[in-house]
Design a protein around this motif. Structure first.
Motif: not given
Length: 199
Positions: A179-183
């Motif tokens: 769920d938690q997205r990091f770019w």
């Protein structure tokens, strides 16, 4: 136990600049990682991104400043215009997929060695001998470069579809617990904070 899906490209300078910091954060929290190499140019075209060669001059100029700044900040060597970039990323990606399936080595070290070959060592990661040296250096059987090519191609294509479905649009891209997205390599600290429960 937390889990992280790690979408990346073996041609990405920002994935190179992640070094092994991501693996260190994951290990600190006992998180498992699934490595998902993908075709970054296809991801760009599917999600509204622009390949470097087609970007506005303002973006090109910014990238030319930002990459050396980040490399210097991290104490990492970087050639802004590598001799073998772009090149065919598929063979190195297939080898990483085969290594993940086989086990027995250090997958984070393998990924970083492939990226270092491009951005610091002037090597062509489409070449069999370069890939085999990276596999061997990370504790894997170098013959993995020659095995599982069909399944590697299928997984490589599936990784792209999954990335699009899960909201990824660049590399490196980390998805924590689905769920938690990091770019971006500059978000590793935030991955750490989420895993710590402080963010």
């Amino acid at each position: 136990m937390p889990h992280i899906d790690y979408y990346f490209a073996t041609l990405s300078p920002y994935t190179y600049l992640a070094g092994t910091r991501f693996e260190e954060v994951a290990a600190k929290h006992g998180a498992t990682i699934t490595y998902k190499p993908l075709d970054i140019m296809a991801l760009f075209s599917r999600t509204g991104g622009t390949p470097p060669k087609d970007r506005h001059p303002n973006r090109v100029a910014y990238r030319a400043q930002e990459l050396p700044r980040q490399a210097k900040k991290l104490g990492m060597p970087l050639n802004l215009k590598p001799a073998h970039w772009p090149t065919n990323a598929a063979p190195s990606s297939y080898a990483i997929i085969a290594a993940q399936n086989a086990g027995g080595g250090d997958l984070g070290a393998l990924v970083h060695s492939v990226l270092r070959a491009v951005w610091a060592e002037e090597k062509d990661i489409a070449q069999d001998d370069v890939i085999k040296a990276c596999l061997s250096g990370a504790g894997f059987d170098p013959s993995l470069a020659d095995s599982g090519l069909l399944s590697g191609a299928e997984t490589y294509a599936r990784n792209l579809e999954e990335a699009v479905d899960k909201g990824a649009f660049g590399a490196p891209f980390y998805i924590v617990d689905g769920d938690q997205r990091f770019w971006g390599q500059d978000k590793i600290e935030e991955v750490d904070m989420v895993l710590s429960g402080t963010l």
